[in-house]
Design an enzyme around this catalytic site. Structure first.
Site, short mmCIF file in Angstrom:
data_model
loop_
_atom_site.label_atom_id
_atom_site.label_comp_id
_atom_site.label_asym_id
_atom_site.label_seq_id
_atom_site.Cartn_x
_atom_site.Cartn_y
_atom_site.Cartn_z
N ASP A 202 0.81 -1.23 0.00
CA ASP A 202 0.00 0.00 0.00
C ASP A 202 0.84 1.27 0.00
OD1 ASP A 202 0.91 -0.54 2.58
OD2 ASP A 202 -1.07 -1.01 3.35
N HIS B 52 -7.42 -4.83 9.76
CA HIS B 52 -7.06 -4.57 8.37
C HIS B 52 -5.77 -5.28 7.99
CE1 HIS B 52 -4.92 -0.55 9.51
NE2 HIS B 52 -3.99 -1.44 9.28
N ASN C 52 -8.01 -3.03 13.91
CA ASN C 52 -9.37 -3.34 13.45
C ASN C 52 -9.38 -4.50 12.46
OD1 ASN C 52 -8.27 -2.26 11.15
ND2 ASN C 52 -9.73 -0.58 10.91
N GLU D 62 -9.72 -2.04 4.82
CA GLU D 62 -10.42 -1.77 6.08
C GLU D 62 -11.66 -2.66 6.21
OE1 GLU D 62 -8.89 -0.14 8.19
OE2 GLU D 62 -8.19 1.84 7.57
C1 F6R Z 1 1.28 -1.43 6.04
C2 F6R Z 1 0.13 -2.33 6.20
C3 F6R Z 1 -0.72 -2.28 7.43
C4 F6R Z 1 0.08 -2.52 8.70
C5 F6R Z 1 -0.82 -2.41 9.93
C6 F6R Z 1 -0.04 -2.60 11.22
O1 F6R Z 1 1.90 -1.68 4.78
O2 F6R Z 1 -0.11 -3.07 5.32
O3 F6R Z 1 -1.73 -3.24 7.32
O4 F6R Z 1 0.67 -3.79 8.64
O5 F6R Z 1 -1.45 -1.16 9.95
O6 F6R Z 1 0.83 -1.51 11.37
P1 F6R Z 1 1.98 -1.53 12.49
O7 F6R Z 1 2.92 -2.60 12.08
O8 F6R Z 1 2.60 -0.16 12.40
O9 F6R Z 1 1.31 -1.80 13.78
#
Ligand code: F6R
Length: 215
Positions: A38, A109, A107, A114
């Site tokens: 992303d 994701h 959540n 989302e």
């Molecule tokens: C980022 C991504 C997100 C993160 C998630 C957890 O490329 O794909 O799904 O893996 O938001 O983020 P952290 O690791 O910062 O807790």
């Protein structure tokens, strides 16, 4: 070989280990292609908060990988629907990801898919959940600076990967890991799509696993 990569705090330790291994053992990335999940919309690749910048500074700049073989969605593209098409086609052209690394949002994701995202989705534009913007505000000077939109690889493309490793650490992820391990596939909890994949490994610390029931 094609590696699917993630950003955020979770994979940083893995990237540090890959760099160490490259430096100490000479493991080469010359023939590796990478594709990321992303990117924020509105942040050019040079912006320190862009995921392109993160990947270059946390990993690519320290390996012998060829930068042209590293791919992220372009958050500064003029036409987002064409950018989604381009990225979706790129994933198809790479003929599936050999190993996809994932973190998980509180959540549920994965990527920036989302809650409520169609399990059949390909690359698309997402409106980031308020909770996601809040969680990621720690990297910005204020929550207002966190982009409201992002481009993400869709769930169907993630599920096309041959193998998936999901990493989680800390108590903030405990409820999400409980739901992932103990729950059923449900589009309101995106990570549950992984239950439909035959080769997923979850690597989590004790805190992240603390709410998983044994029965
Ligand atoms: C980022 C991504 C997100 C993160 C998630 C957890 O490329 O794909 O799904 O893996 O938001 O983020 P952290 O690791 O910062 O807790």
């Amino acid at each position: 070989m094609t590696l699917g990569l993630a950003t955020g705090s979770t994979p940083k330790g893995v990237y540090a280990e890959l760099i160490k291994d490259h430096q100490e053992n000479g493991t080469s990335y010359e023939k590796i292609t990478t594709i990321n999940l992303d990117e924020y919309i509105g942040l050019p690749p040079t912006d320190p908060n862009s995921y392109r910048h993160f990947m270059n500074s946390e990993l690519f700049d320290h390996l012998d990988i060829q930068l042209e073989n590293t791919h992220l969605p372009n958050g500064a593209a003029e036409d987002m629907s064409r950018e989604c098409e381009r990225y979706g086609q790129l994933i198809k052209d790479l003929v599936d990801i050999d190993l996809q690394l994932l973190g998980i949002g509180r959540n549920g994701h994965i990527g920036f898919n989302e809650p409520g995202t169609d399990f059949n989705s390909r690359t698309h534009v997402v409106h980031l959940a308020e909770s996601t913007r809040k969680a990621n505000a720690r990297f910005f000077s204020s929550i207002e600076d966190v982009p409201a939109h992002a481009l993400t690889m869709g769930i169907a493309s993630i599920l096309d990967s041959r193998e998936i490793i999901l990493l989680a650490s800390g108590s903030a992820k405990a409820e999400a890991i409980r739901q992932l391990v103990n729950g059923e596939p449900d589009e309101q909890f995106p990570a549950s799509a992984l239950k439909l994949h035959p080769n997923v490994t979850i690597i989590a610390d004790e805190e992240a696993l603390s709410l998983v029931s044994q029965d």
